[in-house]
Design a protein around this motif. Structure first.
Motif, short mmCIF file in Angstrom:
data_model
loop_
_atom_site.label_atom_id
_atom_site.label_comp_id
_atom_site.label_asym_id
_atom_site.label_seq_id
_atom_site.Cartn_x
_atom_site.Cartn_y
_atom_site.Cartn_z
N VAL A 129 0.84 -1.20 0.00
CA VAL A 129 0.00 0.00 0.00
C VAL A 129 0.87 1.26 0.00
O VAL A 129 0.67 2.19 -0.80
CB VAL A 129 -0.94 -0.01 1.22
CG1 VAL A 129 -1.74 1.29 1.30
CG2 VAL A 129 -1.89 -1.21 1.16
N VAL A 130 1.86 1.29 0.90
CA VAL A 130 2.72 2.47 0.99
C VAL A 130 3.58 2.60 -0.26
O VAL A 130 3.81 3.72 -0.77
CB VAL A 130 3.61 2.37 2.25
CG1 VAL A 130 4.54 3.57 2.35
CG2 VAL A 130 2.74 2.28 3.50
N ALA A 131 4.07 1.47 -0.79
CA ALA A 131 4.89 1.53 -2.00
C ALA A 131 4.11 2.11 -3.17
O ALA A 131 4.66 2.84 -4.02
CB ALA A 131 5.40 0.13 -2.35
N ILE A 144 3.99 9.37 -6.02
CA ILE A 144 4.73 10.61 -5.74
C ILE A 144 5.94 10.73 -6.65
O ILE A 144 6.23 11.81 -7.20
CB ILE A 144 5.15 10.64 -4.26
CG1 ILE A 144 3.92 10.73 -3.36
CG2 ILE A 144 6.10 11.81 -3.99
CD1 ILE A 144 4.25 10.62 -1.88
N THR A 145 6.65 9.64 -6.85
CA THR A 145 7.84 9.66 -7.70
C THR A 145 7.49 10.01 -9.14
O THR A 145 8.15 10.85 -9.79
CB THR A 145 8.54 8.29 -7.65
OG1 THR A 145 8.86 7.97 -6.30
CG2 THR A 145 9.82 8.30 -8.48
N SER A 164 12.00 10.10 -3.05
CA SER A 164 10.97 9.06 -3.12
C SER A 164 11.57 7.73 -3.58
O SER A 164 11.26 6.67 -3.03
CB SER A 164 9.84 9.49 -4.06
OG SER A 164 9.23 10.68 -3.60
N ARG A 165 12.44 7.80 -4.61
CA ARG A 165 13.07 6.57 -5.09
C ARG A 165 13.96 5.95 -4.01
O ARG A 165 13.99 4.73 -3.83
CB ARG A 165 13.88 6.86 -6.36
CG ARG A 165 13.03 6.92 -7.62
CD ARG A 165 13.91 6.94 -8.87
NE ARG A 165 14.64 8.20 -8.98
CZ ARG A 165 14.19 9.29 -9.62
NH1 ARG A 165 13.00 9.25 -10.19
NH2 ARG A 165 14.91 10.38 -9.67
N GLY A 223 13.58 2.23 -2.18
CA GLY A 223 14.65 1.26 -2.00
C GLY A 223 14.79 0.81 -0.55
O GLY A 223 14.99 -0.38 -0.26
N GLU A 224 14.69 1.76 0.37
CA GLU A 224 14.77 1.40 1.79
C GLU A 224 13.60 0.51 2.20
O GLU A 224 13.75 -0.42 3.00
CB GLU A 224 14.78 2.67 2.64
CG GLU A 224 16.01 3.55 2.45
CD GLU A 224 17.28 2.86 2.96
OE1 GLU A 224 17.16 1.97 3.82
OE2 GLU A 224 18.37 3.23 2.49
#
Length: 420
Positions: free
Chosen positions: A211-213, A219-220, A248-249, A253-254
C-alpha cells in the motif's frame, strides 16, 4: 557489607492451590500432638511403671515438637530423636512386662513415623539418608541393652521410618516435577502468544508495504513528470521536484530492504496486489460455495487502502472461523460507512469522525461435523484482527452470542488524522 536477611521457612504444602491442602499439615500435627501427649504419659506410667514427672517430661519432648515439624522438621527431629533415645534408656531403670515394646513404645513409633513423613516432604535425599542411618544406628545400639533379649520388634521403627522417608521424598519430588512442568507450560504459552503476535505484526507490515509503495510510486512519477506536465516551471521549482523524486526513489529502496527483513521463506512469492473492499464480495461468494449461507450488505465508500485491507482481512478471518467452527451456520456480513458530523458549535461539543463499520455475525451451527471443514487458517484469529484494528486506530468487539453464535464488529476510522 549488609547482611542478607534469611527468609522465614514456609510450612509444608504452603504452595498448594487449595486452602484445605495448605492447612492439612497443621491439622495432622495438632491431632498427633493432642492425642500422643496424654497417651504417652498414661502408657509410660501405667504400663511401663515410669515415674510420673519423668513420663510427663518425655511426653512433652516427644509430642510437642510435632507442631514445629510443620515448619522446621529437621529441628523437630533433633528434639524428638533425643527424647526417644532418652525414653528408651529411662525404661531400662524400671521393670516392665516382657510383651511390651522396647526401646520404642507404640505411641513413640506413631509420632516418629509422622515426623519422618514431614522430613521426606522437606529435606533433601542426603539428609533423609543420614536421618535413617541415625535411626537404625540407635536401634542397633540400644538392642545390646535389651532387658528381655533381642526381638524382631526392635527393628520396627527402623523399617517404618525408612519406608515413610522414601514415600515422603517420592511425593515431594513428584510435586516438584509437576510444579516445574506447570511453570514451563506457562512460559511456553507466553512465548507462543508473543511469537504469534510478532508473526502477525510482520504479516501486516508486509501487506502494508504494498500500500505504501504504491503511494510512494505515485509521488515519484508525479515529481518526475512535473516538468513535462506543467509549463514554464522556474528552475528552482524544477530542482525541488527533482529532489522530491530522488528522495521518493531512495525511500522505495529502503522499503524494499525493510520488506526483505520481514519476509520469511513462505512469503517470497507474495507479489499480487493487496485486496480491499471491492474483493469482499468475492470472499463472501467463495464462503457460500463452501456451504455457509451468507448474507452480504456492502457500501461503495472511498476508503484509504490500509483501511480497506484491514476490513478485508477481518472479514476473511471471521468467515474462516465460521467455516472451521460453525459450518452451515447462517451468517451476515455488513460493511457500512458513517458520514462525519458537521463542524461542531460551542454548544454541541466535538464531532464524530467518519468510520467504516465491519460486522460479521453468525448463528449456531445446525449440525457440527466430527471434524472441522477447514484445517488451515488465514492468520492468527482474534490476535490478527486486534492488531489490524489497532494499527488504523479503530476498535474491535468480538465475542459469543447467547444463542451460541459469534459476533465480530470493527470500527475503522476513515479520516487520515484518526490514524495518528
Amino acid at each position: 557489607m549488609t547482611a542478607v536477611e534469611e527468609e522465614p521457612p514456609r510450612a509444608l504444602l504452603a504452595g498448594a492451590s487449595r486452602r484445605w491442602v495448605r492447612l492439612l499439615p497443621w491439622a495432622v500435627a495438632f491431632v498427633l500432638s493432642v492425642a500422643l501427649l496424654p497417651t504417652t504419659i498414661q502408657v509410660l506410667t501405667a504400663d511401663y511403671g515410669l515415674n510420673g514427672g519423668l513420663a510427663s517430661a518425655l511426653a512433652v519432648a516427644q509430642a510437642a515438637p510435632l507442631l514445629l515439624a510443620v515448619v522446621r522438621p529437621l529441628q523437630a527431629w533433633y528434639v524428638i530423636f533425643a527424647a526417644d533415645v532418652a525414653g528408651a534408656l529411662a525404661l531400662l531403670t524400671v521393670d516392665f512386662k516382657e510383651q511390651l515394646l522396647w526401646p520404642f513404645p507404640p505411641m513413640e513409633i506413631v509420632g516418629y513415623v509422622g515426623l519422618c513423613l514431614a522430613l521426606g516432604l522437606r529435606e533433601p535425599r542426603r539428609t533423609l539418608l543420614l536421618v535413617w542411618l541415625a535411626t537404625a544406628g540407635a536401634n542397633v545400639a540400644l538392642g545390646f541393652f535389651a532387658p528381655n533379649g533381642a526381638s524382631a520388634m526392635n527393628v520396627l521403627l527402623t523399617i517404618l521410618s525408612g519406608v515413610v522417608l522414601v514415600l515422603g521424598a517420592a511425593l515431594r519430588e513428584r510435586y516438584d516435577a509437576q510444579r516445574r512442568l506447570a511453570e514451563q507450560e506457562t512460559i511456553s504459552e507466553a512465548e507462543r502468544d508473543r511469537r504469534t503476535l510478532l508473526e502477525e505484526r510482520a504479516r501486516i507490515a508486509r501487506e502494508l508495504h504494498d500500500v505504501v509503495a504504491h503511494h510512494m510510486s505515485v509521488i515519484t512519477v508525479q515529481a518526475d513528470t512535473a516538468a513535462y506536465r506543467l509549463e514554464r516551471l522556474p528552475p528552482d521549482v524544477q530542482e525541488e521536484f527533482t529532489s522530491i523524486a530522488a528522495t521518493s526513489r531512495e525511500s522505495l529502496g529502503e522499503m524494499r530492504r525493510l520488506l526483505g527483513v520481514l519476509r520469511n521463506e513462505e512469503a517470497n512469492g507474495e507479489l499480487a496486489p493487496q485486496p480491499g473492499l471491492t474483493r469482499i464480495g468475492q470472499l463472501v461468494e467463495a464462503t457460500a460455495r463452501a456451504g455457509v449461507p451468507v448474507e452480504f450488505t456492502s457500501c461503495d465508500a472511498d476508503v484509504p487502502e490500509a483501511v480497506g485491507l484491514s476490513a478485508y482481512r477481518i472479514v476473511q478471518e471471521a468467515l474462516a472461523n465460521v467455516v472451521r467452527h460453525a459450518p452451515g451456520a447462517p451468517t451476515h456480513v455488513s460493511v457500512s460507512a458513517s458520514q462525519p458530523v458537521p463542524e461542531p458549535t460551542a454548544e454541541s461539543g466535538s464531532k464524530d469522525s467518519a468510520r467504516l463499520t465491519v460486522l460479521v455475525v453468525n448463528g449456531p451451527s445446525p449440525q457440527p461435523p466430527a471434524a472441522p471443514l477447514e484445517e488451515g487458517g488465514t492468520g492468527h484469529g482474534l490476535v490478527g484482527m486486534r492488531e489490524r484494528v489497532r494499527l488504523v486506530g479503530g476498535t474491535l468487539d468480538a465475542g459469543p452470542l447467547p444463542d451460541g453464535g459469534f459476533r465480530v464488529a470493527a470500527q475503522l476510522p476513515l479520516t487520515e488524522k484518526d490514524f495518528t
